[in-house]
Design an enzyme around this catalytic site. Structure first.
Site, PDB file in Angstrom:
ATOM      1  N   ARG A  41       0.902  -1.224  -0.340  1.00  0.00           N
ATOM      2  CA  ARG A  41      -0.126   0.204  -0.106  1.00  0.00           C
ATOM      3  C   ARG A  41       1.311   1.091  -0.228  1.00  0.00           C
ATOM      4  NH1 ARG A  41      -5.073  -1.588   2.762  1.00  0.00           N
ATOM      5  NH2 ARG A  41      -5.331  -3.789   1.901  1.00  0.00           N
ATOM      6  N   GLU A  57       0.552   4.172   0.926  1.00  0.00           N
ATOM      7  CA  GLU A  57       0.318   4.970   1.803  1.00  0.00           C
ATOM      8  C   GLU A  57       0.815   6.134   2.262  1.00  0.00           C
ATOM      9  OE1 GLU A  57      -1.937   4.287   3.506  1.00  0.00           O
ATOM     10  OE2 GLU A  57      -2.349   2.276   3.693  1.00  0.00           O
ATOM     11  N   ARG A 107       0.611   2.810  12.512  1.00  0.00           N
ATOM     12  CA  ARG A 107       0.052   1.723  12.263  1.00  0.00           C
ATOM     13  C   ARG A 107      -0.670   1.787  10.631  1.00  0.00           C
ATOM     14  NH1 ARG A 107      -6.348   1.634  11.988  1.00  0.00           N
ATOM     15  NH2 ARG A 107      -6.546   4.435  11.685  1.00  0.00           N
ATOM     16  N   HIS A 108       0.332   2.196  10.101  1.00  0.00           N
ATOM     17  CA  HIS A 108       0.291   1.877   8.747  1.00  0.00           C
ATOM     18  C   HIS A 108       1.709   1.565   7.855  1.00  0.00           C
ATOM     19  CE1 HIS A 108      -3.534   3.588   8.760  1.00  0.00           C
ATOM     20  NE2 HIS A 108      -3.700   3.167   7.697  1.00  0.00           N
ATOM     21  N   GLU A 115      -8.672  -1.166  14.356  1.00  0.00           N
ATOM     22  CA  GLU A 115      -9.066  -2.376  13.729  1.00  0.00           C
ATOM     23  C   GLU A 115      -7.621  -3.423  13.267  1.00  0.00           C
ATOM     24  OE1 GLU A 115     -10.414  -0.389   9.765  1.00  0.00           O
ATOM     25  OE2 GLU A 115      -9.437  -1.994   8.634  1.00  0.00           O
ATOM     26  N   SER A 140     -10.613  -6.446   8.000  1.00  0.00           N
ATOM     27  CA  SER A 140     -11.925  -6.465   7.174  1.00  0.00           C
ATOM     28  C   SER A 140     -12.426  -6.878   7.066  1.00  0.00           C
ATOM     29  CB  SER A 140     -11.404  -4.951   6.491  1.00  0.00           C
ATOM     30  OG  SER A 140     -11.692  -3.466   6.811  1.00  0.00           O
ATOM     31  N   ARG A 142      -0.422  -5.709  12.366  1.00  0.00           N
ATOM     32  CA  ARG A 142      -1.645  -4.536  14.029  1.00  0.00           C
ATOM     33  C   ARG A 142      -1.875  -6.398  14.819  1.00  0.00           C
ATOM     34  NH1 ARG A 142      -6.132  -1.369  10.204  1.00  0.00           N
ATOM     35  NH2 ARG A 142      -4.388   0.322   9.733  1.00  0.00           N
TER      36      ARG A 142
HETATM   37  P1  ATP Z   1      -7.894   0.042   6.153  1.00  0.00           P
HETATM   38  O1  ATP Z   1      -8.194   1.497   5.396  1.00  0.00           O
HETATM   39  O2  ATP Z   1      -6.777  -0.805   5.380  1.00  0.00           O
HETATM   40  O3  ATP Z   1      -9.012  -1.508   6.278  1.00  0.00           O
HETATM   41  P2  ATP Z   1      -7.383   1.296   7.843  1.00  0.00           P
HETATM   42  O4  ATP Z   1      -6.736   1.215   9.136  1.00  0.00           O
HETATM   43  O5  ATP Z   1      -6.849   2.559   7.483  1.00  0.00           O
HETATM   44  O6  ATP Z   1      -6.880   0.122   7.789  1.00  0.00           O
HETATM   45  P3  ATP Z   1      -9.480   3.061   7.630  1.00  0.00           P
HETATM   46  O7  ATP Z   1     -11.451   2.543   7.231  1.00  0.00           O
HETATM   47  O8  ATP Z   1      -9.592   2.895   5.809  1.00  0.00           O
HETATM   48  O9  ATP Z   1      -8.936   1.575   8.364  1.00  0.00           O
HETATM   49  O10 ATP Z   1      -9.495   4.459   8.103  1.00  0.00           O
HETATM   50  C1  ATP Z   1      -9.727   4.363   9.656  1.00  0.00           C
HETATM   51  C2  ATP Z   1      -9.366   5.603   9.552  1.00  0.00           C
HETATM   52  O11 ATP Z   1      -8.002   6.040  10.080  1.00  0.00           O
HETATM   53  C3  ATP Z   1      -9.274   6.906   8.988  1.00  0.00           C
HETATM   54  O12 ATP Z   1     -11.302   7.253   9.316  1.00  0.00           O
HETATM   55  C4  ATP Z   1      -8.181   7.646   8.947  1.00  0.00           C
HETATM   56  O13 ATP Z   1      -8.831   8.727  10.010  1.00  0.00           O
HETATM   57  C5  ATP Z   1      -7.660   6.687   9.215  1.00  0.00           C
HETATM   58  N1  ATP Z   1      -6.331   6.593   8.521  1.00  0.00           N
HETATM   59  C6  ATP Z   1      -7.354   5.488   7.516  1.00  0.00           C
HETATM   60  N2  ATP Z   1      -5.781   5.522   6.538  1.00  0.00           N
HETATM   61  C7  ATP Z   1      -4.612   6.213   7.321  1.00  0.00           C
HETATM   62  C8  ATP Z   1      -3.434   6.680   6.731  1.00  0.00           C
HETATM   63  N3  ATP Z   1      -2.728   6.242   5.703  1.00  0.00           N
HETATM   64  N4  ATP Z   1      -3.291   8.055   7.375  1.00  0.00           N
HETATM   65  C9  ATP Z   1      -3.339   8.498   7.899  1.00  0.00           C
HETATM   66  N5  ATP Z   1      -4.847   7.893   8.800  1.00  0.00           N
HETATM   67  C10 ATP Z   1      -5.144   7.643   8.316  1.00  0.00           C
HETATM   68  P1  AMO Z   2      -8.524  -4.054   4.131  1.00  0.00           P
HETATM   69  O1  AMO Z   2      -8.086  -2.617   3.708  1.00  0.00           O
HETATM   70  O2  AMO Z   2      -8.938  -3.293   5.700  1.00  0.00           O
HETATM   71  O3  AMO Z   2      -9.156  -4.937   4.150  1.00  0.00           O
HETATM   72  O4  AMO Z   2      -6.899  -4.108   5.317  1.00  0.00           O
HETATM   73  C1  AMO Z   2      -7.240  -5.422   6.042  1.00  0.00           C
HETATM   74  C2  AMO Z   2      -6.442  -5.194   7.308  1.00  0.00           C
HETATM   75  O5  AMO Z   2      -4.817  -5.246   6.562  1.00  0.00           O
HETATM   76  C3  AMO Z   2      -4.022  -4.403   7.793  1.00  0.00           C
HETATM   77  N1  AMO Z   2      -4.382  -3.408   7.055  1.00  0.00           N
HETATM   78  C4  AMO Z   2      -2.984  -2.542   7.029  1.00  0.00           C
HETATM   79  N2  AMO Z   2      -1.612  -3.066   8.440  1.00  0.00           N
HETATM   80  C5  AMO Z   2      -0.092  -1.903   7.831  1.00  0.00           C
HETATM   81  N3  AMO Z   2      -0.162  -1.348   7.108  1.00  0.00           N
HETATM   82  C6  AMO Z   2      -1.097  -0.789   6.433  1.00  0.00           C
HETATM   83  N4  AMO Z   2      -1.127   0.056   5.630  1.00  0.00           N
HETATM   84  C7  AMO Z   2      -2.790  -1.855   5.755  1.00  0.00           C
HETATM   85  N5  AMO Z   2      -4.132  -1.710   6.062  1.00  0.00           N
HETATM   86  C8  AMO Z   2      -3.948  -2.426   6.402  1.00  0.00           C
HETATM   87  C9  AMO Z   2      -5.777  -4.169   8.425  1.00  0.00           C
HETATM   88  C10 AMO Z   2      -6.972  -4.642   8.134  1.00  0.00           C
HETATM   89  O6  AMO Z   2      -7.523  -4.856   8.754  1.00  0.00           O
HETATM   90  N6  AMO Z   2     -10.023  -6.895   1.019  1.00  0.00           N
HETATM   91  C11 AMO Z   2      -9.598  -6.702   2.249  1.00  0.00           C
HETATM   92  C12 AMO Z   2      -9.997  -7.145   3.211  1.00  0.00           C
HETATM   93  C13 AMO Z   2     -10.879  -8.385   2.687  1.00  0.00           C
HETATM   94  O7  AMO Z   2     -12.362  -8.136   2.447  1.00  0.00           O
HETATM   95  O8  AMO Z   2     -11.325  -9.360   2.406  1.00  0.00           O
HETATM   96  C14 AMO Z   2      -8.389  -5.417   2.414  1.00  0.00           C
HETATM   97  O9  AMO Z   2      -7.673  -5.633   1.866  1.00  0.00           O
HETATM   98  O10 AMO Z   2      -5.369  -4.332  10.137  1.00  0.00           O
END
Ligand code: ATP
Ligand code: AMO
Length: 466
Positions: free
Chosen positions: A238, A240, A246-247, A389, A392, A440
């Site tokens: 990703r 990011e 946490r990313h 989280e 998902s 995570r």
């Molecule tokens: P994913 O997007 O992969 O499901 P996530 O934990 O980032 O994992 P999101 O639902 O995208 O979940 O984001 C939840 C909240 O986290 C967002 O509303 C935002 O506040 C914050 N967030 C998400 N992505 C980022 C990012 N790249 N940098 C900073 N904050 C982020």
């Molecule tokens: P999602 O984008 O929520 O869902 O990602 C699934 C889980 O991956 C972890 N995660 C991360 N961990 C570290 N760094 C990141 N940048 C990051 N982004 C996500 C989180 C998150 O919950 N295809 C769907 C899943 C599905 O529906 O099967 C997906 O990618 O723990």
């Protein structure tokens, strides 16, 4: 021809026995021309060794040689296990080795970029020393990550990556026992698999391509290919753009996809049993590792229930509202609201592990199935540890025309995913699944506060080495 005894296995039961150990020079402490101590470390366990001329065969020259050994050098030592009258401070093992012979197997350079002894200290120890008027060096995170090979030698880090191994092991064992098939999907793909911008683009022999943001499309296609239930453990990329706790730009995805007979709760049932099994197993099988982590980074054990709490998104929103937090009922929860909900759930239900389902459709990816009774919501869920989280998941759209329509509505170029959409035209069963971020899970189980601590060689927007 003796066999090596593990440093971690040196117990008082071996008293008076001669042993051979191999480990690293953790510290050396010369006492006199006739005596020196060397603490030997192996995989996070430490033992004190005494090298003294009053032992048969030990010369002054040998004492001098031992006292001058570079830290982190690999040595073999042979000696008698002895149990001192007073407890030994600063080592994991409560015995002492009275050394008869000692060989340097391979030496380390004299001055290292990180002193492992310093890197292993807790904040509390550093503070206590300050109070007492001493100053102990603190190793900052960038230095740790720059010289990760040294940093991961600390007992806490040895624990973290053994716990991570156990998470992966239980994931695999549990799913295999439930009839899932392990698959391996491509990481070089033609288009974005999750939509959105966080994608690494590359040139694939003249064609535009991406690093897979998830195995989403191909795990679903495996279900269209009749595997019934599949899982994958693999890298997820990703791009990011912000630096958060946490990313990561590359993490390890634990992915699951399965046929559904009646309801998406079948997927949530798997999550529930998988994670309760996993947490039980971590607490039972990784006791020593959890203790080593907690010694440097103190944390409370995770509170979870034998049956995971399930709340609807609407119930979660209501709890936040009742607590005076204003949130958009059809929007996503921001990080702050997620944390707050974690606290409220802990107070009301006494658990730090729970699942929120029926998310608003608008905040979920294009492949998510809307609720049959209300298309503003979706058959989807997120799972949280301590208000953050880790998972998902969702039921997927399995009707090709509707899937193409949803992709288009979400602004995705349908041409880049046409082979995916076509695979539903050959007959597709109802199905769903979920994705877990391995780093995570470990970060939040141990309340470590930063995902870089649970990635062996983290990749974030500012780091691509070592
Ligand atoms: P994913 O997007 O992969 O499901 P996530 O934990 O980032 O994992 P999101 O639902 O995208 O979940 O984001 C939840 C909240 O986290 C967002 O509303 C935002 O506040 C914050 N967030 C998400 N992505 C980022 C990012 N790249 N940098 C900073 N904050 C982020
Ligand atoms: P999602 O984008 O929520 O869902 O990602 C699934 C889980 O991956 C972890 N995660 C991360 N961990 C570290 N760094 C990141 N940048 C990051 N982004 C996500 C989180 C998150 O919950 N295809 C769907 C899943 C599905 O529906 O099967 C997906 O990618 O723990």
């Amino acid at each position: 021809s003796m066999d090596w005894t593990r440093v971690g296995a040196l117990t008082q039961e071996l008293k008076e026995k001669e042993v051979l150990i191999r480990g690293r020079v953790h510290t050396t402490r010369p006492v006199s021309k006739n005596m020196a101590f060397v603490v030997v470390r192996e995989r996070g366990f430490t033992v004190q060794c005494l090298v003294a001329t009053h032992e048969a065969g030990v010369s002054r020259q040998m004492v001098k040689f031992v006292a001058a050994l570079n830290r982190e050098s690999i040595i073999d030592a042979i000696g008698m296990v002895s149990v001192p009258g007073n407890p030994i401070k600063g080592t994991t093992q409560q015995v002492e080795i009275h050394v008869r012979k000692l060989y340097c197997v391979n030496k380390a350079m004299p001055t290292l970029p990180i002193n492992v002894e310093d890197a292993a200290r807790s904040d509390a120890e550093i503070e206590a020393a300050l109070q007492a008027g001493d100053k102990l060096p603190r190793v900052n995170q960038d230095t740790r990550l720059n010289f990760r090979v040294l940093d991961i030698r600390t007992p806490a880090n040895q624990g973290i990556f053994r716990i991570q191994c156990q998470v992966g092991t239980i994931f695999r064992q549990f799913l295999l026992s439930e009839g899932f098939v392990e698959i391996h999907t491509p990481k070089l793909i033609a288009g974005s698999s999750e939509g959105g911008s966080a994608v690494f683009k590359l040139d694939y022999k003249g064609q535009p391509a991406c690093l897979a943001q998830s195995p989403q499309l191909h795990k679903q296609m495996a279900i269209c290919g009749d595997f019934g239930r599949v899982f994958e453990v693999g890298p997820v990329f990703r791009a990011e753009d912000s630096y958060t706790h946490r990313h990561l730009c590359e993490f390890t995805g634990l992915d699951v996809e399965m046929e559904i007979k009646k309801h998406y709760s079948e997927v949530m049932d798997i999550v529930d049993r998988l994670f309760v099994t996993m947490f039980d197993s971590l607490n039972e099988k990784c006791r020593k590792e959890l203790e080593a982590v907690g010694k440097q980074y103190p944390f409370e054990p995770l509170k979870y229930k034998p049956k995971t709490l399930r709340l609807t998104f609407e119930e979660g929103i209501q709890m936040l509202k009742d607590a005076g937090v204003e949130v958009d009922p059809l929007g996503d929860l921001n990080t702050e609201a997620e944390r707050k909900l974690g606290q409220l759930v802990l107070e009301k239900y006494d658990t730090e592990f729970y699942l929120l389902h029926r998310y608003p459709l608008a905040v979920r990816p294009f492949y998510t199935m809307p609720c049959y009774d209300n298309a503003l919501y979706s058959n989807s869920f997120d799972v949280f540890i301590r208000g953050e989280e880790i998972i998902s998941g969702a039921q997927r759209v399995h009707v090709p025309e509707f899937l193409a329509e949803r992709a288009q509505a979400c602004g995705i170029d349908v041409n880049t995913i046409s082979t995916y959409i076509d695979s539903f035209r050959y007959g597709a069963p109802p199905h769903g699944g979920f994705g877990v971020g391995l780093e995570r899970v470990v970060m939040l189980f141990c309340a470590l506060g930063n995902i870089r601590k649970t990635s062996l060689y983290p990749r974030d927007p500012q780091r691509i080495t070592p």
